[in-house]
Every structure is written in C-alpha cells, then in structure tokens.
Design an enzyme around this catalytic site. Structure first.
Site, PDB file in Angstrom:
ATOM      1  N   GLU A 161       0.086   1.470 -39.615  1.00 58.81           N
ATOM      2  CA  GLU A 161       0.591   2.850 -39.495  1.00 58.81           C
ATOM      3  C   GLU A 161      -0.509   3.882 -39.230  1.00 58.81           C
ATOM      4  O   GLU A 161      -0.616   4.885 -39.923  1.00 58.81           O
ATOM      5  CB  GLU A 161       1.405   3.219 -40.740  1.00 58.81           C
ATOM      6  N   GLU A 265       8.705  -6.561 -39.729  1.00 56.79           N
ATOM      7  CA  GLU A 265       9.383  -6.098 -40.950  1.00 56.79           C
ATOM      8  C   GLU A 265      10.842  -5.781 -40.653  1.00 56.79           C
ATOM      9  O   GLU A 265      11.355  -4.730 -41.051  1.00 56.79           O
ATOM     10  CB  GLU A 265       8.677  -4.854 -41.510  1.00 56.79           C
TER      11      GLU A 265
HETATM   12  C1  GLA Z   1       6.062  -0.185 -44.504  1.00 56.13           C
HETATM   13  C2  GLA Z   1       4.980  -1.149 -44.949  1.00 56.13           C
HETATM   14  C3  GLA Z   1       5.559  -2.253 -45.766  1.00 56.13           C
HETATM   15  C4  GLA Z   1       6.562  -1.768 -46.764  1.00 56.13           C
HETATM   16  C5  GLA Z   1       7.626  -0.968 -46.087  1.00 56.13           C
HETATM   17  C6  GLA Z   1       8.646  -0.527 -47.097  1.00 56.13           C
HETATM   18  O1  GLA Z   1       6.807  -0.668 -43.470  1.00 56.13           O
HETATM   19  O2  GLA Z   1       4.258  -1.700 -43.885  1.00 56.13           O
HETATM   20  O3  GLA Z   1       4.512  -2.882 -46.442  1.00 56.13           O
HETATM   21  O4  GLA Z   1       5.951  -0.987 -47.754  1.00 56.13           O
HETATM   22  O5  GLA Z   1       6.987   0.131 -45.499  1.00 56.13           O
HETATM   23  O6  GLA Z   1       8.972  -1.509 -48.004  1.00 56.13           O
END
Ligand code: GLA
Length: 374
Positions: A161, A265
């Site tokens: 991020e 994710e």
């Molecule tokens: C982001 C992070 C993850 C997790 C999500 C929420 O995507 O990369 O590690 O914390 O937020 O669970």
C-alpha cells in the site's frame, strides 16, 4: 463468529466427514485439482488456525488450498514489536504449517505503514529518527525476517500500500523520511537475504488507472536500478457492484510488463459501503446503522446470484490472463474481516466457504469451467 460455536462445529464435522477421503477417484478431488492446476489457490490463516484451535478450518485448508499467507502474524507490530525484540512464535507456526503441507508460501508483509510497530520511526527520546537511522532499521528488519525464512517463503509482499487513491506516493512515515529510497532498499535487501524468493508490490484498488500507472512507474524505477521485482499483488477486496473491466485492464497491463500477477487478498462483499472509494484502508471507520446490515440472517437468492456471477467472472479473468495465484482473504465467511470493516458487527458473505465451512457451489462451478479452458 456470530453463530453458535457448538452448532457450527457439529455441522462442519458432519460436512467434512461426509466428504470422505479425497482420492483421485473422488470427483471432488478432480475438481480441486482442476482449480489448482490453473494457479496457486490460497487462503489467509488467522491465529486460531495456526494455534490449532480452529481444527475444522485446518482440515478445509489442507483439502482445498495449495497456498497460504498469514493474515496478521508476520506484520511488523507482531513479528518485531520492539527495536531489539523479534517475536517469531506465531510466524514460525505458520511456516511450519506451510512446510508440513507443502504449500506455496507467502510472507505478508515486510514494509507497511499500517500495523507497523510504533518504535520504527522514533528514537529513544521520542524524536523522529534520522534518514540514516531509518535506513539501518529497514535493512535490519527486512534482512532478519527474510533470511530466517530463506527457502521456506516462496514469495514476499515487500511493500504494501505505498500508493494513494490519486496515484501519488502514499505520504507514510517511510516516504516522508526517505522518499522513494525505502522502496529500492526494501527490495534490494529482500533479494540479498533470499535470492530465490519472488518479490511483490502489493496494494488495494488496483483497478484504479492512476494506481496502475504509478505501479508501472515504480516497477520501471526498480528495474532501471537493476533491482529485482517479480510481480504485482492486487489485493482485490471487491464489492458485488464493482465493474471488473478496469480490474482486468490492470492485470493485462502488468502482464504486458512481464510481471507476475497475484490476486492476493480476494473477498467479495455483498454489503453496502458508505463511500465511493474502492479503498481497503483499515483505518477507515463508519458508524453502524441497521440499513448497512441487511442480510443478518441469510443471503437472498437474488443477491447470491449476483455474488456467484461476480466470483465466476473474477476467476475467469484471472485464468484467462495467466494470473499466478489467487488467494482468498480468510477461510470462511464467519471469520472474514469484512464483517467488521468499515463498520463493526455486520454479517457478510465474502468468501467461498460459508460459516459452517461448506464450500459454496460456485467454487465447483468455477473449477469445472477450467476443464474446457486449457
Ligand atoms: C490490507 C492488508 C491486509 C489486511 C487487510 C484487512 O488489505 O494488506 O493485511 O490487514 O487490509 O484485513
């Protein structure tokens, strides 16, 4: 989890045992093989699964997935809580589980402004660290963790991020103190510590053309300096209302740069989110209102159909564009962070296993479709 734990366990045990042992003769196994032949099929493990408390989830993970990532225990606030103290208790359990089950293993994550231990940016009397000191800390942090798991972690989310919604470098402490140098540094040290490991940049909202362009710029910046980068992690915290056109365009654009693409994710919320931003910023919070929690007891068929079609499309795009891994952010709906973000206490259905660990029928439909997609 919001449903009675005893009932969940009972139904889950019945579900799992009624599946029988999966063998080549078992059609369900063939379907799972079909899916895993397309890409690494992964899930994120939480503390209860690593401690063995959630035994049913562990069975599901072994049966259906061939890749794992730790949901929390490798984040810096857990693994490196104080400057002179690492805590590998939970991360070692994660790596042992992954090794024992021959999983493609993802380390998440080395450098992230969020869930970052507070000591990272201040000296012993509370002043902001100097540039040189932060460089030393990043080197030490990345080298220690990556070398500990050398040969065991296949792929690292090196920086998480680092770009904001406008396609600018995120104004984190790392960036404020070091500019882009921290990115080059983290990648350089990670590849020195384990030259075989694949190295990713990972972020949410990757369908956003501004973020896509910025990530290509960062990849070029690293490549110009001769620094290894293997690919892009597209978190893909998705909504059922999301149009996938730009998401696919990002996958295509990254693939054209010769990069691996990992869907890192994945989850698909059915719930309203009171913002237009496609953010997954964990610090974003909203107040609970009943209207934001419309499916407390069950998911209506009409929504289930939209959910299924969207999941099918996501996997179809991933398969057709040579995505290397698709990882779901959690094992079952009950444990997903989506129930509590950005509003606490809702009931969401974002994953491919329900609250009693049953695979959703769409999972089989997705896998079956690969038989015709060679
Ligand atoms: C982001 C992070 C993850 C997790 C999500 C929420 O995507 O990369 O590690 O914390 O937020 O669970």
């Amino acid at each position: 989890m919001r449903v009675n734990t005893f009932l969940v366990s009972l139904i889950a045990i019945l579900t799992i045992s009624s599946c029988g042992i999966l063998t080549k003769e078992n059609p369900e196994q063939e379907i799972i093989d079909e899916l895993q032949n397309k890409f690494y099929f992964g899930t994120a493990l939480n503390e209860y699964q690593l401690n063995g408390t959630d035994t049913i989830a562990v069975k599901v993970v072994k049966r259906y997935f061939n890749s794992v990532v730790a949901e929390n225990v490798m984040k810096s606030e857990v693994i490196h809580p104080l400057e002179n103290r690492y805590d590998f208790t939970e991360s070692d359990k994660f790596i042992d589980f992954a090794q024992a089950n021959n999983m493609y293993t993802v380390g998440h994550c080395l450098i992230w402004h969020s869930q970052c231990a507070p000591w990272f940016f201040v000296d012993s009397i509370g002043n902001q660290v100097t540039k040189d000191e932060l460089i030393n800390r990043i080197k030490e942090h990345v080298y220690t963790i990556v070398s500990r798991y050398k040969g065991k972690v296949n792929c690292w989310d090196v920086c998480n991020e680092i770009v904001d919604e406008n396609g600018n470098y995120r104004n984190s402490k790392f960036y404020e103190i070091l500019g882009t140098e921290y990115i080059s540094l983290a990648f350089t040290v990670a590849s020195e510590a384990d030259p075989e490991a694949e190295l990713l940049l990972n972020d949410y909202d990757m369908a956003n053309p501004k973020k896509r362009a910025k990530y290509i710029e960062i990849v070029n910046m690293l490549r110009d300096k001769g620094i290894k980068i293997s690919g892009i992690g597209m978190q893909s915290h998705t909504r059922i209302t999301t149009d996938l056109t730009e998401w696919e365009n990002s996958i295509i654009a990254f693939r054209l740069q010769g990069l691996d693409v990992h869907i890192t994710e994945l989850d698909l919320t059915v719930l309203p989110i009171p913002t237009e931003l496609n953010s997954a910023d964990v610090s974003m919070r909203e107040e609970y209102k009943e209207e934001y929690n419309p499916y407390k007891n069950f998911l209506p068929d009409s929504i289930q159909k939209i959910f299924d079609a969207k999941y099918f499309k996501i996997f179809d795009i991933a398969a057709k564009n040579g995505v290397k891994r698709v990882t779901l952010w959690g094992v079952n709906d009950g444990w997903s962070w989506r129930n509590d973000w950005p509003i606490d206490g809702r009931t969401d259905y974002p994953l491919l296993f329900d609250r009693v660990y049953r695979p959703k029928p769409i999972l089989y439909q997705i896998a079956k479709s690969y038989k015709n997609l060679k």
